[in-house]
Design a protein around this motif. Sequence first.
Motif, PDB file in Angstrom:
ATOM      1  N   PHE A  95       0.892  -1.202  -0.028  1.00 52.80           N
ATOM      2  CA  PHE A  95      -0.117   0.020  -0.105  1.00 52.80           C
ATOM      3  C   PHE A  95       0.750   1.378  -0.053  1.00 52.80           C
ATOM      4  O   PHE A  95       0.511   2.401  -0.835  1.00 52.80           O
ATOM      5  CB  PHE A  95      -0.704   0.055   1.094  1.00 52.80           C
ATOM      6  N   LEU A  96       1.981   1.473   0.846  1.00 54.31           N
ATOM      7  CA  LEU A  96       2.660   2.459   0.998  1.00 54.31           C
ATOM      8  C   LEU A  96       3.680   2.421  -0.369  1.00 54.31           C
ATOM      9  O   LEU A  96       4.040   3.776  -0.647  1.00 54.31           O
ATOM     10  CB  LEU A  96       3.570   2.267   2.005  1.00 54.31           C
ATOM     11  N   CYS A  97       4.079   1.563  -0.744  1.00 52.21           N
ATOM     12  CA  CYS A  97       4.843   1.517  -1.928  1.00 52.21           C
ATOM     13  C   CYS A  97       4.509   0.644  -3.074  1.00 52.21           C
ATOM     14  O   CYS A  97       4.928  -0.355  -3.598  1.00 52.21           O
ATOM     15  CB  CYS A  97       6.616   0.768  -1.336  1.00 52.21           C
ATOM     16  N   PRO A  98       3.502   1.300  -3.589  1.00 55.10           N
ATOM     17  CA  PRO A  98       2.893   0.606  -4.817  1.00 55.10           C
ATOM     18  C   PRO A  98       3.955   0.608  -5.992  1.00 55.10           C
ATOM     19  O   PRO A  98       4.758   1.481  -6.246  1.00 55.10           O
ATOM     20  CB  PRO A  98       1.891   1.461  -5.125  1.00 55.10           C
ATOM     21  N   GLU A  99       3.671  -0.408  -6.814  1.00 56.72           N
ATOM     22  CA  GLU A  99       4.549  -0.549  -8.117  1.00 56.72           C
ATOM     23  C   GLU A  99       4.114   0.864  -8.766  1.00 56.72           C
ATOM     24  O   GLU A  99       3.046   1.276  -9.058  1.00 56.72           O
ATOM     25  CB  GLU A  99       3.986  -1.672  -9.014  1.00 56.72           C
ATOM     26  N   PRO A 100       5.243   1.645  -9.313  1.00 58.04           N
ATOM     27  CA  PRO A 100       4.874   2.750 -10.478  1.00 58.04           C
ATOM     28  C   PRO A 100       4.193   2.383 -11.388  1.00 58.04           C
ATOM     29  O   PRO A 100       4.269   1.374 -12.151  1.00 58.04           O
ATOM     30  CB  PRO A 100       6.204   3.290 -10.685  1.00 58.04           C
ATOM     31  N   VAL A 101       3.156   3.449 -11.781  1.00 58.98           N
ATOM     32  CA  VAL A 101       2.260   3.124 -12.883  1.00 58.98           C
ATOM     33  C   VAL A 101       2.687   4.111 -14.166  1.00 58.98           C
ATOM     34  O   VAL A 101       2.628   5.395 -13.882  1.00 58.98           O
ATOM     35  CB  VAL A 101       0.793   3.286 -12.649  1.00 58.98           C
ATOM     36  N   ARG A 102       3.075   3.841 -15.046  1.00 60.79           N
ATOM     37  CA  ARG A 102       3.258   4.428 -16.383  1.00 60.79           C
ATOM     38  C   ARG A 102       1.911   4.904 -17.094  1.00 60.79           C
ATOM     39  O   ARG A 102       1.084   4.009 -17.197  1.00 60.79           O
ATOM     40  CB  ARG A 102       4.441   3.983 -17.081  1.00 60.79           C
ATOM     41  N   GLY A 103       1.949   6.077 -17.601  1.00 57.34           N
ATOM     42  CA  GLY A 103       0.854   6.091 -18.492  1.00 57.34           C
ATOM     43  C   GLY A 103       0.245   7.652 -18.149  1.00 57.34           C
ATOM     44  O   GLY A 103       0.611   8.259 -17.376  1.00 57.34           O
ATOM     45  N   ARG A 104      -0.841   8.018 -18.756  1.00 60.12           N
ATOM     46  CA  ARG A 104      -1.416   9.304 -18.709  1.00 60.12           C
ATOM     47  C   ARG A 104      -2.437   9.224 -17.521  1.00 60.12           C
ATOM     48  O   ARG A 104      -2.548   8.139 -16.828  1.00 60.12           O
ATOM     49  CB  ARG A 104      -2.312   9.614 -20.063  1.00 60.12           C
ATOM     50  N   HIS A 105      -2.798  10.354 -17.301  1.00 61.18           N
ATOM     51  CA  HIS A 105      -3.663  10.646 -16.066  1.00 61.18           C
ATOM     52  C   HIS A 105      -4.686   9.647 -15.730  1.00 61.18           C
ATOM     53  O   HIS A 105      -4.864   8.871 -14.738  1.00 61.18           O
ATOM     54  CB  HIS A 105      -4.075  11.938 -15.769  1.00 61.18           C
ATOM     55  N   GLY A 106      -5.456   9.505 -16.956  1.00 61.94           N
ATOM     56  CA  GLY A 106      -6.442   8.556 -16.659  1.00 61.94           C
ATOM     57  C   GLY A 106      -6.290   7.037 -16.301  1.00 61.94           C
ATOM     58  O   GLY A 106      -6.804   6.428 -15.636  1.00 61.94           O
ATOM     59  N   THR A 107      -5.073   6.629 -16.538  1.00 60.43           N
ATOM     60  CA  THR A 107      -4.531   5.363 -16.363  1.00 60.43           C
ATOM     61  C   THR A 107      -4.172   5.255 -14.953  1.00 60.43           C
ATOM     62  O   THR A 107      -4.581   4.373 -14.121  1.00 60.43           O
ATOM     63  CB  THR A 107      -3.076   5.110 -17.239  1.00 60.43           C
ATOM     64  N   GLN A 108      -3.568   6.448 -14.549  1.00 59.61           N
ATOM     65  CA  GLN A 108      -3.163   6.488 -12.952  1.00 59.61           C
ATOM     66  C   GLN A 108      -4.495   6.286 -12.098  1.00 59.61           C
ATOM     67  O   GLN A 108      -4.317   5.878 -11.158  1.00 59.61           O
ATOM     68  CB  GLN A 108      -2.317   7.570 -12.684  1.00 59.61           C
ATOM     69  N   GLN A 109      -5.479   6.972 -12.658  1.00 60.27           N
ATOM     70  CA  GLN A 109      -6.673   7.348 -11.713  1.00 60.27           C
ATOM     71  C   GLN A 109      -7.363   5.756 -11.822  1.00 60.27           C
ATOM     72  O   GLN A 109      -7.999   5.465 -10.785  1.00 60.27           O
ATOM     73  CB  GLN A 109      -7.845   8.047 -12.532  1.00 60.27           C
ATOM     74  N   LYS A 110      -7.405   4.859 -12.741  1.00 61.42           N
ATOM     75  CA  LYS A 110      -7.799   3.580 -12.999  1.00 61.42           C
ATOM     76  C   LYS A 110      -7.274   2.724 -11.757  1.00 61.42           C
ATOM     77  O   LYS A 110      -7.797   2.103 -10.906  1.00 61.42           O
ATOM     78  CB  LYS A 110      -7.575   3.004 -14.161  1.00 61.42           C
TER      79      LYS A 110
END
Length: 293
Positions: A32-47
């Motif tokens: 929870f504190l150290c999630p895998e980094p998510v690459r992509g646009r803002h909408g992808t990160q929102q998901k």
Amino acid sequence: MKVRSPTPDSEHTGAPGFTIDWTLPPLSAEAFLCPEPVRGRHGTQQKYALQRLVTTARDTDEGWSNALARIKPSTESFSTLLAAARKVDSVVESTSRMVAIQSFTKQRLSEPSNSLPDFTVRVIQALNYAKLWDHSDAEKGGKTWKTQALWLLFVSANATHGLSSSSVRKEQSDGVQEAYEKFKKQHDRLIQHRKLLLRLYNTFGAGVLIDRQWDYDNCVRSYPPAYLRDLVEQVEAELPTAKEVLRAWKEKYSAMETVMARILTKVGDPSVATYAQEFMEGMPPTWQLLTYH
């Protein structure tokens, strides 16, 4: 759960298609504190942020001590932040309170601090704002109140026009009228973001207060709310209906308040955690899921 493709208004916000997994167990403290980094646009990160809201974290996980120990405590003093927030909270009249919230938010966004406690306090004020705006819908004369409130918000935010609270909008110059219409569109966009945030809070609780992916005051000019609206509506339409899931729902998401307090105490100080808990006591989530089935 399959999420619809982005609307034309928000095609730039992320790739279409995303599956929310309602069966995943709560995350460990480490995950929870150290999630895998998510690459992509803002909408992808929102998901992915939405998946974190659904999944939550284990509040009794023995890994919390180790995970939190890796976080460097903030040396920032949050007394000024909390004093300013409590001053806003002390304003009773609705329109004046909204003006105070906007002034507070503008001031905080101008500060170099990008700390989690700062975000948490700002998002609390954004939720208060959305509730005040929504509350008028149920009141007699609500539409008139909103029109008057919007004008006063404009006057407060545009001191360069030399207006006062007693200024009459229809008597103003074309330049002021044009500036007001622009402000109105910006406010419509802002309130859409904040109302969606309120819907998420009422469904998932404290998780919304500790994930900076929901920082719409920082990105409201760049990202339209249409795609998030699609995500939220899809979630609300396809919430799990199994009785065993419903029975555990409130308990699962209520537990995130403990997680929130742990994190805010570590990265801020106990007073920040107390402020967030007091907010949740005064404006608890409605747990909308329980009313849908």
